[in-house]
Write an enzyme that holds these catalytic residues in place. Sequence first.
Site, PDB file in Angstrom:
ATOM      1  N   GLU A   1      -5.178  -2.719   2.640  1.00  0.00           N
ATOM      2  CA  GLU A   1      -6.176  -2.424   3.677  1.00  0.00           C
ATOM      3  C   GLU A   1      -5.518  -2.190   5.034  1.00  0.00           C
ATOM      4  O   GLU A   1      -5.945  -1.336   5.805  1.00  0.00           O
ATOM      5  CB  GLU A   1      -7.205  -3.558   3.788  1.00  0.00           C
TER       6      GLU A   1
ATOM      7  N   HIS B   1     -17.229   1.566  -6.905  1.00  0.00           N
ATOM      8  CA  HIS B   1     -17.139   2.926  -6.361  1.00  0.00           C
ATOM      9  C   HIS B   1     -18.227   3.863  -6.877  1.00  0.00           C
ATOM     10  O   HIS B   1     -18.445   4.929  -6.308  1.00  0.00           O
ATOM     11  CB  HIS B   1     -15.751   3.505  -6.640  1.00  0.00           C
TER      12      HIS B   1
END
Length: 611
Positions: free
Chosen positions: A380, A509
């Site tokens: 991230e 997703h």
Amino acid sequence: MEVGRMFFWLLILVLFCSTSHVSATGISDELEDGSIDNEILAVMWLQELNTKLIDKNYELAVANWNYETNMTDHNSVVMNNISLELHDWDTEVKKKARKFNTENFSYEIKRMFKLLLQGGELRNDEQVRRYNTITTEMLSIYAHAKVCRDPPSTECLPLEPGLESIMSDSRDYDELLWAWKGWRDAVGPPIGKLYPEYVKFRNIAARNTGYNDESDVWLENYEEDDFETVLDELFQEIKPLYMHLHAYVRRKLRDRYGDRVSTDGPIPAHLLGNMWAQQWDNIYDIVRPFPDLESVDITPTMREQDYTVLQMFHIANNFFTSIGLTGMPPTFWKKSMFVKPRDRDVVCHGSAHDMQKGNDVRIKMCTQINYNDFYTVHHEMGHCEYYLQYRDQPLVFRAGANHGFHEAVGDTIALSVVTPDYLNKMGLLSVEKFTDRHDIDFLLRQALVKIAFLPFGFMIDKWRWDVFRGITTPEDYNSKWWELRTKYQGIEAPVERSSTDFDPGAKYHIPSGTPYIRYFVSFLIQFQFHESLCKEKNHEGPIHRCNIYQSTAAGDRLGAMLRMGASRPWQDAMQEITGQRKIDTSSIKRYFDPLFTWLQEQNYGKDVGWD
Ligand code: X8Z
Ligand code: ZN
């Protein structure tokens, strides 16, 4: 800075200072598309747009952040209202952008228009409202779902933490099955009810702007003709390594679970240590070749050393600064969400957010103290580093060279972070002498993360592209999903599935509408990046042992690529960092070469494959 580029910025500056009376709204709707070929007017228009877009995008980014970190009805209404407003504005902007004939414009301006006009567009507020409702609803179902234990127990578990921990830690076949099936029963059917409508709207939007369907929009990001064929070829190149890993792991699982795992068929999907069987490192203990060696799984050591979540983020930050890249700014530390709050619902799936104003970048994660999350923190932060590096670009260029590049930044760093060399330095490992056996032990764990993932990363959008194309229709959504899961991953559902199940919906997703091929691309190119950064550092020896910590030479090369953002096609960015212009499997193959040889020896005379 090259001269052309310097001239371009000078031009922008001069024009901006002297012509602020020229307004984007000054472009009349009456004009025909493609009728303005004055580049100076185009530059002025883009400049004004840039300023306005920053404010508009910031508003939406904040509303989106507020919702995902506090999923109240109020925050959802605010987010969807702003989204609707921005959508109307965006439609106007695109309408005006189409008035320009960019044919003879300079490269950069032409590219800005190209990127600005990419993507679909719903042209009816009612449709936008409904679309927003569906997507918010799917995300909300995913975020709120819980699976309850059988009475008399009243315990109900969310995905994170809870079901995911069972999938990674439990070695009880039936308990794993309970969590696996429970999660799919909880989220699949309700999301599945909404999914066909979601597909319909994405396709309407795509067709409104001239695409065949949404799959073309998603593939356009890769700016390469016949990119699907390129992907197919890349997958074929890596398949032998996957098949040998699969065969080896299947035997180890059979040793553990008996004949519930076959000798030559697909592996039951719930036994691989992960809710989606996408990465298998959580069963490293079951498959370890040399259990007598010190384990490279640092989770126990992190816990023994009383690691904190904040410490994990600071360690990641320190790696980025050690190679001369930018550290995370004060707002990052103030505004990010590092742990799951107790008092409210949040979207736990890790994400990085570019608020697109100043250096306001944030991470949202329900971080736990374990090796997996230690990796994800670096992943991230890689997104945030990219945001910070390209923030001086005009807004349309503030994106990854392609989506796969964005996913690969933190992972490239993490390829150094996981090396025993680095972990030793950090006091998380104490391997004194590194032998060939250590190499295999380490590479096997890396393969469970990186090689096991490839067919998963490949099949998700293969499924979705055909859904968007109408080749796969709603009745076949689930059966097609399992057909691809078996074909590419060699896994099978542990219990009968039917067309009322919607197992794709159990993967974040899908309800969140995030394209997935980016991870397949990332998992290949990160090895190319790693190898060339190691060259930059003058690393000698195998690349799986290379650690670029404190190498500013490596950091400079990576930084130069990151600063380009999307201002050039990805092939140029690839050239900047690796000297090559193609996605190439030779780096990942070189990295795993000793393991591949070892696996072939282990599998000699045994079943490989699952047909
Ligand atoms: O979704 C992610 C990141 C956020 S971009 C945590 N990843 C994929 C996944 O979890 O499915 C990283 C690896 C693959
Ligand atoms: Zn990511």
